[in-house]
Structure formats: C-alpha cells, structure tokens
Design a protein around this motif. Sequence first.
Motif, PDB file in Angstrom:
ATOM      1  N   HIS A   1       0.714  -0.963   0.030  1.00 54.18           N
ATOM      2  CA  HIS A   1      -0.046   0.077  -0.099  1.00 54.18           C
ATOM      3  C   HIS A   1       1.003   1.364  -0.094  1.00 54.18           C
ATOM      4  O   HIS A   1       0.454   2.355  -0.624  1.00 54.18           O
ATOM      5  CB  HIS A   1      -0.999  -0.132   1.459  1.00 54.18           C
ATOM      6  CG  HIS A   1      -2.154  -0.937   1.051  1.00 54.18           C
ATOM      7  ND1 HIS A   1      -3.141  -0.600   0.069  1.00 54.18           N
ATOM      8  CD2 HIS A   1      -2.530  -2.041   1.765  1.00 54.18           C
ATOM      9  CE1 HIS A   1      -4.323  -1.381   0.134  1.00 54.18           C
ATOM     10  NE2 HIS A   1      -3.597  -2.304   1.083  1.00 54.18           N
ATOM     11  N   ALA A   2       2.099   1.062   0.690  1.00 53.14           N
ATOM     12  CA  ALA A   2       2.822   2.382   0.509  1.00 53.14           C
ATOM     13  C   ALA A   2       3.350   2.554  -0.919  1.00 53.14           C
ATOM     14  O   ALA A   2       3.346   3.734  -1.315  1.00 53.14           O
ATOM     15  CB  ALA A   2       4.176   2.309   1.738  1.00 53.14           C
TER      16      ALA A   2
ATOM     17  N   ARG B   1       0.633   4.245  -2.881  1.00 55.42           N
ATOM     18  CA  ARG B   1       0.600   5.594  -2.470  1.00 55.42           C
ATOM     19  C   ARG B   1       1.398   6.651  -3.049  1.00 55.42           C
ATOM     20  O   ARG B   1       1.086   7.485  -3.639  1.00 55.42           O
ATOM     21  CB  ARG B   1       0.422   5.798  -0.786  1.00 55.42           C
ATOM     22  CG  ARG B   1      -0.924   5.282  -0.233  1.00 55.42           C
ATOM     23  CD  ARG B   1      -0.916   5.658   1.272  1.00 55.42           C
ATOM     24  NE  ARG B   1       0.211   5.388   2.012  1.00 55.42           N
ATOM     25  CZ  ARG B   1       0.094   4.044   2.629  1.00 55.42           C
ATOM     26  NH1 ARG B   1      -1.268   3.285   2.547  1.00 55.42           N
ATOM     27  NH2 ARG B   1       1.058   3.733   3.693  1.00 55.42           N
ATOM     28  N   GLU B   2       2.582   6.142  -3.031  1.00 59.02           N
ATOM     29  CA  GLU B   2       3.746   6.785  -3.593  1.00 59.02           C
ATOM     30  C   GLU B   2       3.676   6.787  -5.277  1.00 59.02           C
ATOM     31  O   GLU B   2       3.863   7.850  -5.799  1.00 59.02           O
ATOM     32  CB  GLU B   2       4.999   5.971  -3.495  1.00 59.02           C
ATOM     33  CG  GLU B   2       6.230   6.508  -3.770  1.00 59.02           C
ATOM     34  CD  GLU B   2       7.441   6.048  -3.570  1.00 59.02           C
ATOM     35  OE1 GLU B   2       8.618   6.335  -4.179  1.00 59.02           O
ATOM     36  OE2 GLU B   2       7.781   5.044  -2.734  1.00 59.02           O
TER      37      GLU B   2
ATOM     38  N   ALA C   1       0.757   6.748  -6.758  1.00 54.91           N
ATOM     39  CA  ALA C   1      -0.325   7.659  -6.947  1.00 54.91           C
ATOM     40  C   ALA C   1       0.038   9.079  -6.870  1.00 54.91           C
ATOM     41  O   ALA C   1      -0.613   9.911  -7.551  1.00 54.91           O
ATOM     42  CB  ALA C   1      -1.531   7.346  -6.047  1.00 54.91           C
ATOM     43  N   LYS C   2       0.833   9.542  -5.968  1.00 56.74           N
ATOM     44  CA  LYS C   2       1.323  10.843  -5.856  1.00 56.74           C
ATOM     45  C   LYS C   2       2.267  11.134  -6.995  1.00 56.74           C
ATOM     46  O   LYS C   2       1.949  12.402  -7.542  1.00 56.74           O
ATOM     47  CB  LYS C   2       1.997  11.150  -4.452  1.00 56.74           C
ATOM     48  CG  LYS C   2       1.381  10.948  -3.426  1.00 56.74           C
ATOM     49  CD  LYS C   2       2.217  10.967  -2.139  1.00 56.74           C
ATOM     50  CE  LYS C   2       1.530  10.999  -0.670  1.00 56.74           C
ATOM     51  NZ  LYS C   2       2.147  11.062   0.543  1.00 56.74           N
TER      52      LYS C   2
ATOM     53  N   GLU D   1      -3.939   4.172  -8.490  1.00 61.43           N
ATOM     54  CA  GLU D   1      -4.685   4.808  -7.084  1.00 61.43           C
ATOM     55  C   GLU D   1      -5.555   3.715  -6.709  1.00 61.43           C
ATOM     56  O   GLU D   1      -5.937   3.854  -5.357  1.00 61.43           O
ATOM     57  CB  GLU D   1      -5.372   5.958  -7.337  1.00 61.43           C
ATOM     58  CG  GLU D   1      -4.549   7.031  -7.774  1.00 61.43           C
ATOM     59  CD  GLU D   1      -5.212   8.433  -8.030  1.00 61.43           C
ATOM     60  OE1 GLU D   1      -6.538   8.386  -7.635  1.00 61.43           O
ATOM     61  OE2 GLU D   1      -4.869   9.539  -8.367  1.00 61.43           O
TER      62      GLU D   1
ATOM     63  N   THR E   1      -6.712   0.054  -5.123  1.00 67.39           N
ATOM     64  CA  THR E   1      -5.809  -1.082  -4.216  1.00 67.39           C
ATOM     65  C   THR E   1      -6.583  -2.173  -4.341  1.00 67.39           C
ATOM     66  O   THR E   1      -7.588  -2.431  -4.826  1.00 67.39           O
ATOM     67  CB  THR E   1      -6.096  -0.518  -2.747  1.00 67.39           C
ATOM     68  OG1 THR E   1      -7.344  -0.569  -2.175  1.00 67.39           O
ATOM     69  CG2 THR E   1      -5.589   0.920  -2.716  1.00 67.39           C
TER      70      THR E   1
ATOM     71  N   ARG F   1     -14.463   7.067  -0.626  1.00 64.81           N
ATOM     72  CA  ARG F   1     -13.244   7.416  -1.266  1.00 64.81           C
ATOM     73  C   ARG F   1     -13.262   7.120  -2.628  1.00 64.81           C
ATOM     74  O   ARG F   1     -12.926   7.943  -3.650  1.00 64.81           O
ATOM     75  CB  ARG F   1     -12.284   6.823  -0.455  1.00 64.81           C
ATOM     76  CG  ARG F   1     -10.645   7.420  -0.953  1.00 64.81           C
ATOM     77  CD  ARG F   1      -9.524   6.504  -0.598  1.00 64.81           C
ATOM     78  NE  ARG F   1      -9.753   5.244  -0.757  1.00 64.81           N
ATOM     79  CZ  ARG F   1      -9.850   3.961   0.142  1.00 64.81           C
ATOM     80  NH1 ARG F   1      -9.637   4.384   1.412  1.00 64.81           N
ATOM     81  NH2 ARG F   1      -9.826   2.623  -0.225  1.00 64.81           N
ATOM     82  N   ASP F   2     -13.461   5.818  -2.783  1.00 63.21           N
ATOM     83  CA  ASP F   2     -13.434   5.261  -4.225  1.00 63.21           C
ATOM     84  C   ASP F   2     -14.675   5.194  -5.150  1.00 63.21           C
ATOM     85  O   ASP F   2     -14.600   5.289  -6.267  1.00 63.21           O
ATOM     86  CB  ASP F   2     -13.171   3.637  -4.165  1.00 63.21           C
ATOM     87  CG  ASP F   2     -11.782   3.783  -3.296  1.00 63.21           C
ATOM     88  OD1 ASP F   2     -11.117   4.728  -3.627  1.00 63.21           O
ATOM     89  OD2 ASP F   2     -11.760   2.633  -2.641  1.00 63.21           O
TER      90      ASP F   2
END
Length: 754
Positions: free
Chosen positions: A338-339, A342-343, A345-346, A354, A356, A364-365
């Motif tokens: 997940h980390a 997230r990285e 997605a940024k 984005e 998961t 959120r989704d």
Amino acid sequence: MAYVSYSRQEGPSEADQWADLNWRIPRPDDPLPTSDTKMSAGAAWRAARSGMNAYRAYAESGNAAQLDAAIEAFRRASAGRAGDTPQFSHVNNLANALLDRFELRQKAGRATRTKDLDEALVCAQWAVWGRSGDSPDAARGLATLGRVQKQREASGVLPRRGPKLESVSLRLAAMPSAPLADRVAALRQISRSKPAFRTSFEAIVKTLPRTLAWIGPQGNRRQLARETTKAVDELIGLALYDNNTTRAVELFEASRGVLWDRVVGHSAPTVVRRKAAAVARRMDRAADCLNEHGGAAGLRHMAEPRRRGGQERRADARLRRRQVRQQKIWDTTSSRAHAVLREEAKRRDTGKPEATFLVPDYARDILPAAAEGPVVCVWRQDYRILAFVVQEGHDAPRSLELGHVWGFDEVMEKYLLAIDDVSSETREQTVRKTLEQFYPIFRQLPWYLFGQDYDPADDPRRVWWCPSGLLAMLPLHAVALFSQNVDTKAWLPGEQRGMGAVAWIPDETARRMMASSTCLLDVITSSYTPTVRSLVWAREARDAKATTAGVDESRSPNMLLVTADQESRLESLPGSAGVRKQIQKLIPPNRLSLLSGKLASVRQVLHAFDHHEAVHFDCHSFRDPRNPWRSGLVLYDRPLTVEDLVDRSADRLDFAYLAACATALTDEQLPDEMITLAATLHYTGCPHVIGTLTPSTDRSTARVTRNVYSGLISADGRVNSEECARLLHAATSAERTRLPDHPTAWSPFIHIGI
C-alpha cells in the motif's frame, strides 16, 4: 447480602460452544458404520484410493454404479483402523459419498429409506471429532457435517440428531482455513440476531482482496472461478439482509472489473510487481499458501487419503502452521504494498494505480463517481431486480427493490436468441415484448432519483447505468411501452426490507409521468459504465488532459476513419458509405486520416491510436461466445480482437464510434466482466465510446450516426467529444419517433464512459 444460586445458572449454549474454535467437540455416541472385514492400514489405504478413483469416475459420468463402488471401498477403508480414532479422509469421504447417493435417489423419487442419510450423519460426526481447532481438514469436515444437517432439515423425515445446523455454521463461518464458498454458505445459516454474524461477515470480507484482486503466479489471469463470483453475490445479499447497503455496494464494485484490471495491466498487483518485485513475490507465495486447502484436487469436500493416519495429521498440521506464518507475511507485505501504491499515486497525476487490492471504500472510491449525475447499479437476486443508487447529497447508497420478473432466465434466453436471429420474423416482436416487460420495473426511477421537483417536461437528466449479470445485455435506457393493454399504474415499491419505506408517487406526478413518457428515452439521457470506479479514473484523465491541452501544440485534434470497403473484400453498405462521405465533408483533410483497403490492417490501426484523438470504425464485427477475448472487428488482414486492444493503450483517444453490430454486448458466461470491444477501449483509456448492444440495420445505423456527427463535429472540424452522450440520445430519440414499433432500429446504441 444477595445470594446467587449457581445451581440454577445455565451453561453456555450449544451454538456458543461450537463457535469457540478451541472447544473440543465431544465424541459421537453412535458407532462408526464399517465393513465386517478387518484389514491392515495398507490395505485400507489401497481401498480408499480405489474409492477415490470410483468417485472421480462418478463425478465425471454420473454413473450410480460407480458411486456404489466408491461407497463400498470407503466403508472397507474405514474398517482398517484399529481403536476409536478412524482416519479422517476415509470417514469424511464416506459421508460425502453416502449423502450424494441419498440426493441422487431423492431426485429419482426413490429416497424412501433414510439409511444413507443416517450413516452419513454418523460418519460426518466422527470426521469432525477427529479434527478440531482451525485446520483445513477441520473445515472440510465441518462443511460435510453442515451438508448432512442441511439435507436432513430439508428432507423433514427424521427427528433432530447431532449438532444443530446453526451451531456448525457458526464454527465454519469463523474458520479462516475454510474456502470462501464454504464460509459464505455457512454464513447464510446464521441468524442476524447473532453477534457472530457481523464478526464472521467482516472476517470473510477481509479475505476477499486475496481471493479477488490478488492473483498468484499459478493463477489463471483470464478466468474467474464461478464459485467465487457466486460467493460474492451471496455476500452482497447477506449485506442487504443485515441492512448494510454501503457494504453491499462496496462488494458489488469489488467483484467487477477484477479480470479486466489484471489483463489491462492497471491493477494494484501489476503496479506492485513493477515497482517492488520482491514484495510482490512474497505476496504471491503467501496468497498461494493461504488459498490452499489440501483436499482432493477437483473434488470439493473430499479429502485426499494418505497411507497412514499419522501422515494425514502431520500434513494437515504442517499446512496450518504454514498458513499462520504466511498470514503474518501477507499482513506485513500488504502494508508495504500500500505504501508503494500511495507513492505511485502521488507521482502520477491520474491513473488506475490509485486503486488498491482492498475492498473499495464507498466515500473515497465510489461516491465521487456521482459528481456529474447519479449512478444506478442494477443487480438481480433470484427473481428480484434491485438498484443501488450512488448520488451526490447522500452519504450512503440507497437500495431500491424495483420489482419482480418471474422466469427471468427464460425471458432473457428468448431475448438473446431473438436478437441473434436477424432474419427471424418474430425478432421484433420478441424484443418489443421484452422491453415492455421491463418498463414497469424501471419507469419509476426518474422520480426516485430526482425527487418531488422532477418534471417530465424538463430536459432529460443524465444517469449512468452499471448493470450486472444478464441485465448487462438489456438496453435499459430503451425499455418502453408499446401497447395500452399493459397495466400503467405508477407505483414505487418499498426499499430493501428493513431499510424503511418509500412513499408512493403522488397521483399528480404519476399522471404527468405517464402522459408524457412511454419510454425511458423520454426522461433520461443514459450512459453506461463497466465499473463505478472507472468513471472516477476517466474524469481524472480528462481533467489532466484539459490542463495540458494548450501547452502541447503538437496535439492538434484529428480523427481516424477505419473503413472496410470492396477493396478489403467486404460488403460495402449504402448507409455506411453515406456516413463516410459525411465525415470526410465535415473534417478538413489535414485533420482526417483514412485507413481503408490494405491500409486497414491491425498493425496500422493500432499504431494510429497514438496519433489521433477520435476514431470511427466502419466495418463488420463478430462475437465469439465461447471466448470473448477473440471477438473483434473485421479488418483487411485479420480481425482486430479484444486481445489486441488490451495490449494497446488508448489514452490519446477521446472518442471512439464502433459502427458495427453488437460491439457492446457482453458474454453470457462472464457478464459481470463486460468483456466487449467498446468496454475494452474505455478500460484502456478512451473516455467516450459509442457501441451497439444488438445487430441493427444499415439504414438505421447510418441515420443515427449522421445525426450524431452533425452536432459532434464543429465548423472548424474539431470533435467535441463531451457532447456525444447528449447527441446520441437525441439521435436515438429521433429514430424512435421515426420507427416507434421497431426497437431494434433505435435501442442498440449506447454510450460508455463519462
């Protein structure tokens, strides 16, 4: 001082005892039914193997004689163990075989004796007693005992013996070692008044990402297990039963597009494998171990016999220890994955990374997909048609029971046979009858979506459909009333049970609706989406393009026209020829690329995707019902298939028009995945796609297409793709006005995307 009489206190209930995985199940009172002939452990193992071979032959052929032979072999094998601890595989397999024989005879009307059911119960109890705690064999034994008790309750001919079905189900639903389908089946037997229901439900949902969204190296990337799909549908129904509509919608979305995400390469596992290969390898190994159940390959609930009972126990214990260890590894590596997501997605302004491999979060989704209009997810449970409405202004989704369709499968079978038989005289009549049958079910949706301020005289409002199952093959936007002999009473049924009642439509509103509308086309501008989240991703991609539109001058708008004429050895239709002339007239030559004849090859077309923002396919198409990946558009050298489109990004395209037959009709065997040519272009990056659900005539297709392009292409030759949904709605409405009693002329055309 208060005195308490402990002698009057009752102990824990049977269900509470069985729900405790550490509780030792009591030894059965009934003796194990075995053969009179005693044999050694080796001879018993050989008898068990013979029984497995006979049972496999029965499973393949349905020959009752093979089943009888398997039962006798298992019975002999059960006699080969001295003492009170029979080998698990022998008694478990004997219980399943006896139950199968009882059900077989019951179907044939010969199950007047219940001896097989009695023996199956005793064997199942011994199997469960031989395996306690949380282990793959224990889960298999509990599943067998649950099958027996369920059949006993259904038969209604025997008094209650053994543990209650609810007690067995409580234990099985809470057991991590049990397969997903068995846990869901057990959960159905638990009353919602039990606190264990919600605990078990959420525990099952927690395992879904591993089952659905993450696939190990040994998995089939282009096929989802029917059993898994059915289990997820049952979970959606259980969520509604528990008045949890939010979770039901999350599960609905989690089960859709999983296969597409894997194959297209935008899924979370693909991103993790590309960015953190070591993490992905560890997750693959963990998933493979956690999905292993140690039973006989291809035979559900049957245990693979081993030569010694000790070997059987040790193998089961080793597998359980491995699963406990791999579960810890899965939890740790999931956090690291997940980390990575997230990285990524940024780093990217937009894109599917984005997503998961968790069950999507509604707020959120899913809810952002309703930013430009409500999304209606249509789902069928048995004979009921339900809608999950995702709409801005509502923090939670709403569930609406639209109505009942008795004989749904038969109705759809007739409809699908009719639309494929273009030359049939009854085709039009069958399509009319089907659309008319579904019209009373969907006509109340506009009022439900837009409330008391809804006025049928207003311009049609935008709605997105996300249908599932066989409903994905229906033109929901075009359900209509063709005759006046149908009951036209406007009614709005209550919501899903337990969620509160919905008021009936006021008489004045009902009269205005029925006076001005006999078709959803009159009141709704419809679009379709394969998944709810794909709307979010497509809009993010659109916004990102808009911010760079003025920066990149090389991205001048242009259009690609792919045509199949006489030079490509295909029949040229007059209507299609007129559409090509219109496009060539509206778009300047410097902004139009024409691929026809030998130039209309698969390689040339796919290469041109990178240099154009719109594409029009004017060619024939075909569907492969057995392998939807092989469906395609007929080009000069070979067909352009779904597999070809999957491997090519369509991010540059803004608009695609597939002027061919059934380019948006999904496969009957795997309808939730929406494996179609039109959906493929949308999934691979094109935000606006126009396709067809059924074959249509050349003249009708040409009229609808010309009307769309008349408003779509501006005076300077630019393609205004944002208006394509509204223009298609106007074009199909005009064709309906022209041919109101011929729905195959105007109902097939749909818009997929934003």
